[in-house]
Design a protein around this motif. Structure first.
Motif, PDB file in Angstrom:
ATOM      1  N   ARG A   5       0.883  -1.100  -0.087  1.00  0.00           N
ATOM      2  CA  ARG A   5       0.163  -0.508  -0.230  1.00  0.00           C
ATOM      3  C   ARG A   5       0.657   1.291  -0.233  1.00  0.00           C
ATOM      4  O   ARG A   5       0.552   2.479  -0.524  1.00  0.00           O
ATOM      5  N   GLU A   6       1.725   1.442   0.963  1.00  0.00           N
ATOM      6  CA  GLU A   6       2.637   2.007   0.816  1.00  0.00           C
ATOM      7  C   GLU A   6       3.670   2.691  -0.255  1.00  0.00           C
ATOM      8  O   GLU A   6       4.532   3.754  -0.569  1.00  0.00           O
ATOM      9  N   ASN A   7       3.640   1.829  -1.127  1.00  0.00           N
ATOM     10  CA  ASN A   7       4.316   1.750  -2.349  1.00  0.00           C
ATOM     11  C   ASN A   7       4.476   0.655  -3.396  1.00  0.00           C
ATOM     12  O   ASN A   7       5.046   0.877  -4.235  1.00  0.00           O
ATOM     13  N   PHE A   8       2.952   1.761  -3.850  1.00  0.00           N
ATOM     14  CA  PHE A   8       2.518   1.320  -4.959  1.00  0.00           C
ATOM     15  C   PHE A   8       2.352   1.186  -6.250  1.00  0.00           C
ATOM     16  O   PHE A   8       2.520   0.337  -6.630  1.00  0.00           O
ATOM     17  N   SER A   9       3.235   2.283  -6.274  1.00  0.00           N
ATOM     18  CA  SER A   9       3.727   2.990  -7.841  1.00  0.00           C
ATOM     19  C   SER A   9       5.680   2.728  -8.069  1.00  0.00           C
ATOM     20  O   SER A   9       6.004   2.678  -8.537  1.00  0.00           O
ATOM     21  N   ASN A  10       6.090   2.148  -6.418  1.00  0.00           N
ATOM     22  CA  ASN A  10       7.365   1.352  -6.853  1.00  0.00           C
ATOM     23  C   ASN A  10       7.615   0.563  -5.477  1.00  0.00           C
ATOM     24  O   ASN A  10       8.514   0.362  -4.595  1.00  0.00           O
ATOM     25  N   LEU A  11       6.976  -0.553  -6.282  1.00  0.00           N
ATOM     26  CA  LEU A  11       7.265  -1.865  -5.623  1.00  0.00           C
ATOM     27  C   LEU A  11       8.479  -2.504  -5.794  1.00  0.00           C
ATOM     28  O   LEU A  11       9.077  -2.636  -7.198  1.00  0.00           O
ATOM     29  N   ASN A  12       9.867  -2.878  -5.071  1.00  0.00           N
ATOM     30  CA  ASN A  12      10.691  -3.528  -5.396  1.00  0.00           C
ATOM     31  C   ASN A  12      11.392  -3.773  -4.023  1.00  0.00           C
ATOM     32  O   ASN A  12      10.965  -3.895  -2.747  1.00  0.00           O
ATOM     33  N   LEU A  13      12.155  -5.119  -4.103  1.00  0.00           N
ATOM     34  CA  LEU A  13      12.796  -5.855  -2.874  1.00  0.00           C
ATOM     35  C   LEU A  13      13.345  -5.610  -1.635  1.00  0.00           C
ATOM     36  O   LEU A  13      13.160  -5.570  -0.336  1.00  0.00           O
ATOM     37  N   LYS A  14      13.766  -3.886  -2.231  1.00  0.00           N
ATOM     38  CA  LYS A  14      14.361  -2.789  -0.836  1.00  0.00           C
ATOM     39  C   LYS A  14      13.452  -2.855  -0.135  1.00  0.00           C
ATOM     40  O   LYS A  14      13.473  -2.714   1.247  1.00  0.00           O
TER      41      LYS A  14
END
Length: 278
Positions: A138-147
């Motif tokens: 939810r907090e990184n919906f537009s920029n999901l990454n492993l980090k």
């Protein structure tokens, strides 16, 4: 007359020794001794026991998606346990709360109600972590990454340590069972293959934490959702449906049966099993 008296006395003594009450009392004592001997020699597993189970965690414990409203996997697991000859009644306390993350689990375990239940529990079954993963989504919906998932995973690991320690402080002897995470996101993020990797990493982290505590067990369920897909998800495409909860209960029961009760797995007979020769 003098000769008759000794004979009468001997006869009275004989009759007294043959008193029916004395014979009955002796028989009862013998019966008690035999019964006691049998009871002492009967293995404990042949005497059905009541077991107390505390279920705590998130919506999987509360049973969101369960159309029967009986508590998700709990009624299925209860039925399986009570079919076991060594178990009389499986008594559940369900403290599942929809949306709970691992930090909120810590607060729940600190409540007096849960602490008292845990003190008496033979088993503590935990479902947690799914909402920790969902928080990152939810907090990184537009920029999901492993980090970003790795950072949240470390917080989850610390909270899991805290949860296990809290249970152990209240009850050093209970068996703790942690149900693993599954990937419910394939409907929304079918093109994000890394989600499966993330779930595997979180489950691996959970296993590593459990290894630091005695009498802890991990139940793998991720493969159920890989194999069955949407067939075992509720209409919200996040929570299990009735069949999904039944499959989760089967996995938990197998873990208890094989690793805790140390019995061979009892695979339900189905048409598919028969075709495969199982």
């Amino acid at each position: 007359m003098r000769k008759i008296m000794p004979f009468i006395l001997l006869s009275l003594l004989f009759l007294a020794s043959c008193n029916p009450n004395s014979v009955i009392k002796e028989k009862l004592n013998q019966h008690k001794e035999v019964a006691l001997m049998i009871k002492e020699n009967v293995p404990e597993e042949f005497i059905p026991q009541d077991i107390k189970i505390v279920s705590v965690g998130d919506s999987l414990t509360q049973g969101v998606g369960d159309t029967t409203k009986r508590g998700g996997y709990v009624p299925y697991l209860e039925a399986l346990l009570e079919k076991d000859k060594s178990i009389n009644d499986a008594l559940f306390d369900n403290f599942g709360i929809r949306g709970n993350r691992s930090d909120q689990l810590l607060k729940k375990l600190a409540s007096s109600e849960v602490r008292e239940a845990v003190k008496e529990a033979d088993y503590v079954i935990v479902t947690i972590g799914g909402n920790d993963v969902m928080k990152v989504v939810r907090e990184n919906f537009s920029n999901l990454n492993l980090k970003v998932f790795s950072a949240q995973r470390r917080i989850y690991e610390d909270n899991l340590h805290g949860a296990l320690t809290a249970v152990r402080n209240e009850n050093p002897n209970s068996k703790i069972i942690l149900v693993g995470l599954y990937n419910p996101f394939f409907k929304w993020f079918a093109d994000v293959r890394e989600i499966n990797v993330i779930i595997e990493e979180w489950n691996h982290a959970s296993k590593n934490v459990l290894m630091e505590y005695p009498n802890t067990y991990f139940v793998e369920i991720a493969d159920l959702f890989y194999d069955e897909g949407e067939e075992i998800l509720h209409t919200d495409y996040f929570h299990p449906n009735d069949h999904g909860y039944e499959l989760i209960a089967n996995r938990i029961f197998d873990k208890i049966n094989i690793e805790i009760l140390e019995k061979p797995s009892a695979v339900p007979v189905t048409a598919e099993n028969k075709e495969n020769g199982n």
